[in-house]
Design a protein around this motif. Structure first.
Motif, PDB file in Angstrom:
ATOM      1  N   UNK A 182      38.177 -18.192  25.005  1.00  0.00           N
ATOM      2  CA  UNK A 182      39.490 -18.151  25.644  1.00  0.00           C
ATOM      3  C   UNK A 182      40.539 -17.560  24.700  1.00  0.00           C
ATOM      4  N   UNK A 183      40.443 -17.866  23.405  1.00  0.00           N
ATOM      5  CA  UNK A 183      41.384 -17.312  22.428  1.00  0.00           C
ATOM      6  C   UNK A 183      41.238 -15.793  22.345  1.00  0.00           C
ATOM      7  N   UNK A 184      39.998 -15.311  22.375  1.00  0.00           N
ATOM      8  CA  UNK A 184      39.782 -13.861  22.340  1.00  0.00           C
ATOM      9  C   UNK A 184      40.346 -13.192  23.596  1.00  0.00           C
ATOM     10  N   UNK A 185      40.157 -13.838  24.751  1.00  0.00           N
ATOM     11  CA  UNK A 185      40.698 -13.296  25.999  1.00  0.00           C
ATOM     12  C   UNK A 185      42.223 -13.258  25.965  1.00  0.00           C
ATOM     13  N   UNK A 186      42.828 -14.321  25.424  1.00  0.00           N
ATOM     14  CA  UNK A 186      44.293 -14.367  25.330  1.00  0.00           C
ATOM     15  C   UNK A 186      44.809 -13.279  24.402  1.00  0.00           C
ATOM     16  N   UNK A 187      44.081 -13.032  23.303  1.00  0.00           N
ATOM     17  CA  UNK A 187      44.467 -11.962  22.386  1.00  0.00           C
ATOM     18  C   UNK A 187      44.404 -10.611  23.080  1.00  0.00           C
ATOM     19  N   UNK A 188      43.319 -10.368  23.836  1.00  0.00           N
ATOM     20  CA  UNK A 188      43.199  -9.091  24.543  1.00  0.00           C
ATOM     21  C   UNK A 188      44.339  -8.901  25.541  1.00  0.00           C
ATOM     22  N   UNK A 189      44.710  -9.972  26.245  1.00  0.00           N
ATOM     23  CA  UNK A 189      45.794  -9.867  27.219  1.00  0.00           C
ATOM     24  C   UNK A 189      47.129  -9.600  26.530  1.00  0.00           C
ATOM     25  N   UNK A 190      47.361 -10.249  25.387  1.00  0.00           N
ATOM     26  CA  UNK A 190      48.602 -10.022  24.644  1.00  0.00           C
ATOM     27  C   UNK A 190      48.679  -8.574  24.168  1.00  0.00           C
ATOM     28  N   UNK A 191      47.558  -8.017  23.724  1.00  0.00           N
ATOM     29  CA  UNK A 191      47.537  -6.619  23.289  1.00  0.00           C
ATOM     30  C   UNK A 191      47.801  -5.672  24.458  1.00  0.00           C
ATOM     31  N   UNK A 192      47.288  -6.017  25.626  1.00  0.00           N
ATOM     32  CA  UNK A 192      47.572  -5.223  26.826  1.00  0.00           C
ATOM     33  C   UNK A 192      49.072  -5.237  27.115  1.00  0.00           C
ATOM     34  N   UNK A 193      49.698  -6.408  26.996  1.00  0.00           N
ATOM     35  CA  UNK A 193      51.136  -6.522  27.250  1.00  0.00           C
ATOM     36  C   UNK A 193      51.939  -5.676  26.264  1.00  0.00           C
TER      37      UNK A 193
END
Length: 281
Positions: free
Chosen positions: A62-73
């Protein structure tokens, strides 16, 4: 922010597009991720570490997914085009921010404090609008990571104020930049002796000995109230030849019992310039 500069971390986070429009991040953690990328510079950040630090309460996936989403933003705010000055790059293990050297205030600040001329030091003084990422605070590992960085930049700013005030010559704009910086630092920390000393020197340069003495008293009272200590010898030396305004006034009004008073040449200030701060991000 200044022309050409689009990232401000000193005094709070402020980010603008190439057209000058203010940009807002989707979440506080996204803004902190962006700030961490700026602070890391070309060295970048390990994906694993930043994910664990920012999303410590989540599982590894979940932390990796959150990081990917933050980078997308972040990339959505700074779309990758041929002429884009700010962009996020990375590989399987590391992410970093690619940007011009004048895009971020801390990069310009760190570069200018390495100089010895008044113009560069005054530029750095004006860049220090306040504490690093002022207003952003997080519990746990994030705050442990941020606290020493804030302290490091505060020390750099204090050293800068003292270095500027010790220059043998300053023009009016450089003197004002030094004064503004010292006032900001005293407002942030009333016990900041280096900032008090800078103000005392500026008042003495202007011939305002009463203001210099009052600044010394403000420093002395803050140190006694907050820390229970007296000013350092370097601070006391700046005012040892200045009488309190009331005492000076009484002395001027007192009748002379003998001939004209003895005239003594003023003693020059002998405060050593502090060591230049090491630059680290």
């Amino acid at each position: 922010m200044g022309a050409g500069m689009h990232i401000g971390l000193l005094g709070g986070i402020e980010v603008a597009s190439s057209g000058g429009q203010s940009l807002r991040f989707a979440t506080r953690k996204t803004s902190l991720l962006f700030a961490a990328l700026v602070l890391a510079g070309s060295k970048g950040l390990r994906r694993e570490r930043v994910a664990a630090m920012l999303w410590a309460d989540s599982g590894e996936q979940q932390a990796r997914n959150s990081l990917r989403q933050a980078l997308v933003d972040i990339r959505r705010l700074f779309p990758t085009t041929g002429d884009e000055a700010i962009r996020v790059e990375g590989n399987a293990h590391t992410i970093w921010l690619a940007a011009n050297a004048d895009e971020a205030d801390i990069w310009m600040f760190d570069r200018n404090i390495q100089a010895s001329d008044g113009a560069s030091l005054a530029t750095a003084a004006d860049l220090y609008r306040g504490d690093l990422l002022d207003g952003l605070s997080f519990p746990g590992e994030i705050d442990e990571w941020l606290a020493p960085l804030r302290a490091n930049y505060a020390r750099k700013a204090l050293d800068l104020a003292e270095r500027l005030s010790l220059l043998p010559e300053m023009d009016a704009s450089q003197e004002m930049a030094c004064e503004r910086l010292a006032e900001r630092l005293v407002a942030l920390d009333p016990c900041a002796e280096q900032a008090h000393r800078a103000l005392i020197r500026i008042f003495r340069r202007r011939g305002k000995t009463n203001d210099a003495f009052r600044q010394f008293l403000a420093c002395k009272e803050a140190l006694k109230r907050e820390l229970g200590v007296a000013p350092e010898a370097a601070t006391q030396a700046l005012v040892e030849r200045i009488e309190a305004p009331e005492a000076e006034h009484r002395h001027e009004q007192a009748p002379s019992s003998s001939g004209p008073p003895e005239t003594r040449a003023p003693r020059r200030e002998t405060v050593a310039e502090p060591a230049r701060p090491a630059v680290s991000i």
